[in-house]
Design a protein around this motif. Structure first.
Motif, PDB file in Angstrom:
ATOM      1  N   UNK A 200      -2.010   0.520   8.793  1.00  0.00           N
ATOM      2  CA  UNK A 200      -3.076   0.595   9.806  1.00  0.00           C
ATOM      3  C   UNK A 200      -3.923   1.869   9.677  1.00  0.00           C
ATOM      4  N   UNK A 201      -4.346   2.183   8.447  1.00  0.00           N
ATOM      5  CA  UNK A 201      -5.207   3.339   8.144  1.00  0.00           C
ATOM      6  C   UNK A 201      -4.517   4.690   8.247  1.00  0.00           C
ATOM      7  N   UNK A 202      -3.229   4.734   8.465  1.00  0.00           N
ATOM      8  CA  UNK A 202      -2.490   5.997   8.563  1.00  0.00           C
ATOM      9  C   UNK A 202      -1.488   6.103   7.423  1.00  0.00           C
ATOM     10  N   UNK A 203      -1.327   7.304   6.872  1.00  0.00           N
ATOM     11  CA  UNK A 203      -0.285   7.517   5.867  1.00  0.00           C
ATOM     12  C   UNK A 203       1.037   7.711   6.612  1.00  0.00           C
ATOM     13  N   UNK A 204       1.967   6.790   6.384  1.00  0.00           N
ATOM     14  CA  UNK A 204       3.250   6.838   7.084  1.00  0.00           C
ATOM     15  C   UNK A 204       4.363   7.408   6.217  1.00  0.00           C
ATOM     16  N   UNK A 205       4.104   7.534   4.906  1.00  0.00           N
ATOM     17  CA  UNK A 205       5.096   8.121   3.996  1.00  0.00           C
ATOM     18  C   UNK A 205       4.370   8.777   2.832  1.00  0.00           C
ATOM     19  N   UNK A 206       4.466  10.086   2.712  1.00  0.00           N
ATOM     20  CA  UNK A 206       3.837  10.810   1.615  1.00  0.00           C
ATOM     21  C   UNK A 206       4.796  10.823   0.428  1.00  0.00           C
ATOM     22  N   UNK A 207       4.303  10.352  -0.709  1.00  0.00           N
ATOM     23  CA  UNK A 207       5.106  10.335  -1.936  1.00  0.00           C
ATOM     24  C   UNK A 207       4.790  11.553  -2.793  1.00  0.00           C
TER      25      UNK A 207
ATOM     26  N   UNK B 294      -5.559  -2.925   0.932  1.00  0.00           N
ATOM     27  CA  UNK B 294      -6.134  -3.135   2.259  1.00  0.00           C
ATOM     28  C   UNK B 294      -5.522  -4.391   2.869  1.00  0.00           C
ATOM     29  N   UNK B 295      -5.492  -4.425   4.178  1.00  0.00           N
ATOM     30  CA  UNK B 295      -5.123  -5.633   4.909  1.00  0.00           C
ATOM     31  C   UNK B 295      -6.019  -5.695   6.135  1.00  0.00           C
ATOM     32  N   UNK B 296      -6.789  -6.735   6.217  1.00  0.00           N
ATOM     33  CA  UNK B 296      -7.729  -6.930   7.320  1.00  0.00           C
ATOM     34  C   UNK B 296      -8.634  -5.708   7.496  1.00  0.00           C
ATOM     35  N   UNK B 297      -9.109  -5.161   6.377  1.00  0.00           N
ATOM     36  CA  UNK B 297     -10.038  -4.043   6.403  1.00  0.00           C
ATOM     37  C   UNK B 297      -9.425  -2.679   6.641  1.00  0.00           C
ATOM     38  N   UNK B 298      -8.104  -2.587   6.738  1.00  0.00           N
ATOM     39  CA  UNK B 298      -7.416  -1.315   6.987  1.00  0.00           C
ATOM     40  C   UNK B 298      -6.563  -0.934   5.778  1.00  0.00           C
ATOM     41  N   UNK B 299      -6.355   0.376   5.593  1.00  0.00           N
ATOM     42  CA  UNK B 299      -5.457   0.834   4.529  1.00  0.00           C
ATOM     43  C   UNK B 299      -4.064   0.303   4.832  1.00  0.00           C
ATOM     44  N   UNK B 300      -3.450  -0.336   3.842  1.00  0.00           N
ATOM     45  CA  UNK B 300      -2.128  -0.955   4.061  1.00  0.00           C
ATOM     46  C   UNK B 300      -1.396  -1.018   2.729  1.00  0.00           C
ATOM     47  N   UNK B 301      -0.242  -0.367   2.629  1.00  0.00           N
ATOM     48  CA  UNK B 301       0.529  -0.358   1.388  1.00  0.00           C
ATOM     49  C   UNK B 301       0.306   0.934   0.621  1.00  0.00           C
ATOM     50  N   UNK B 302       0.659   0.925  -0.672  1.00  0.00           N
ATOM     51  CA  UNK B 302       0.507   2.114  -1.507  1.00  0.00           C
ATOM     52  C   UNK B 302      -0.956   2.439  -1.717  1.00  0.00           C
ATOM     53  N   UNK B 303      -1.264   3.733  -1.675  1.00  0.00           N
ATOM     54  CA  UNK B 303      -2.641   4.149  -1.906  1.00  0.00           C
ATOM     55  C   UNK B 303      -2.752   5.640  -2.139  1.00  0.00           C
ATOM     56  N   UNK B 304      -3.926   6.025  -2.643  1.00  0.00           N
ATOM     57  CA  UNK B 304      -4.265   7.427  -2.871  1.00  0.00           C
ATOM     58  C   UNK B 304      -5.471   7.740  -2.001  1.00  0.00           C
ATOM     59  N   UNK B 305      -5.400   8.823  -1.248  1.00  0.00           N
ATOM     60  CA  UNK B 305      -6.535   9.261  -0.437  1.00  0.00           C
ATOM     61  C   UNK B 305      -6.947  10.645  -0.935  1.00  0.00           C
ATOM     62  N   UNK B 306      -8.203  10.753  -1.356  1.00  0.00           N
ATOM     63  CA  UNK B 306      -8.758  12.021  -1.819  1.00  0.00           C
ATOM     64  C   UNK B 306      -9.698  12.556  -0.748  1.00  0.00           C
ATOM     65  N   UNK B 307      -9.435  13.774  -0.297  1.00  0.00           N
ATOM     66  CA  UNK B 307     -10.253  14.410   0.731  1.00  0.00           C
ATOM     67  C   UNK B 307     -11.239  15.355   0.023  1.00  0.00           C
TER      68      UNK B 307
END
Length: 75
Positions: free
Chosen positions: A38-45, A12-25
């Motif tokens: 900024x809370x958006x996935x910009x590159x899917x690995x 996180x950075x300033x309360x937003x998703x920032x950097x590597x992460x996993x999002x489970x829906x």
């Protein structure tokens, strides 16, 4: 964990998703691993179905980060 059952595990950075992460829906039981900005996935690995046990960290650091985000609940 969010109130809808979704889970984000990552940086996180300033309360937003920032950097590597996993999002489970939760609704779709699908996950994605990628680079967030900024809370958006910009590159899917990688993506997959089911809960990503191998990718979700179960550390106190993660729980502390989630607890500081007002959009998340910790259960």
């Amino acid at each position: 964990m969010f109130s809808n059952g979704d889970i984000y595990d990552g940086y996180f950075r300033q309360g937003l998703f920032e950097g590597l992460g996993v999002y489970f829906k939760f609704k779709d039981s699908k996950w994605l691993y990628g680079m967030f900005k900024n809370n958006e996935c910009v590159e899917i690995i990688n993506t997959g179905d089911g809960f990503p046990f191998a990718l979700i960290r179960k550390s106190q650091e993660f729980i502390g980060l989630v607890a500081t985000n007002p959009n998340c609940i910790v259960i």
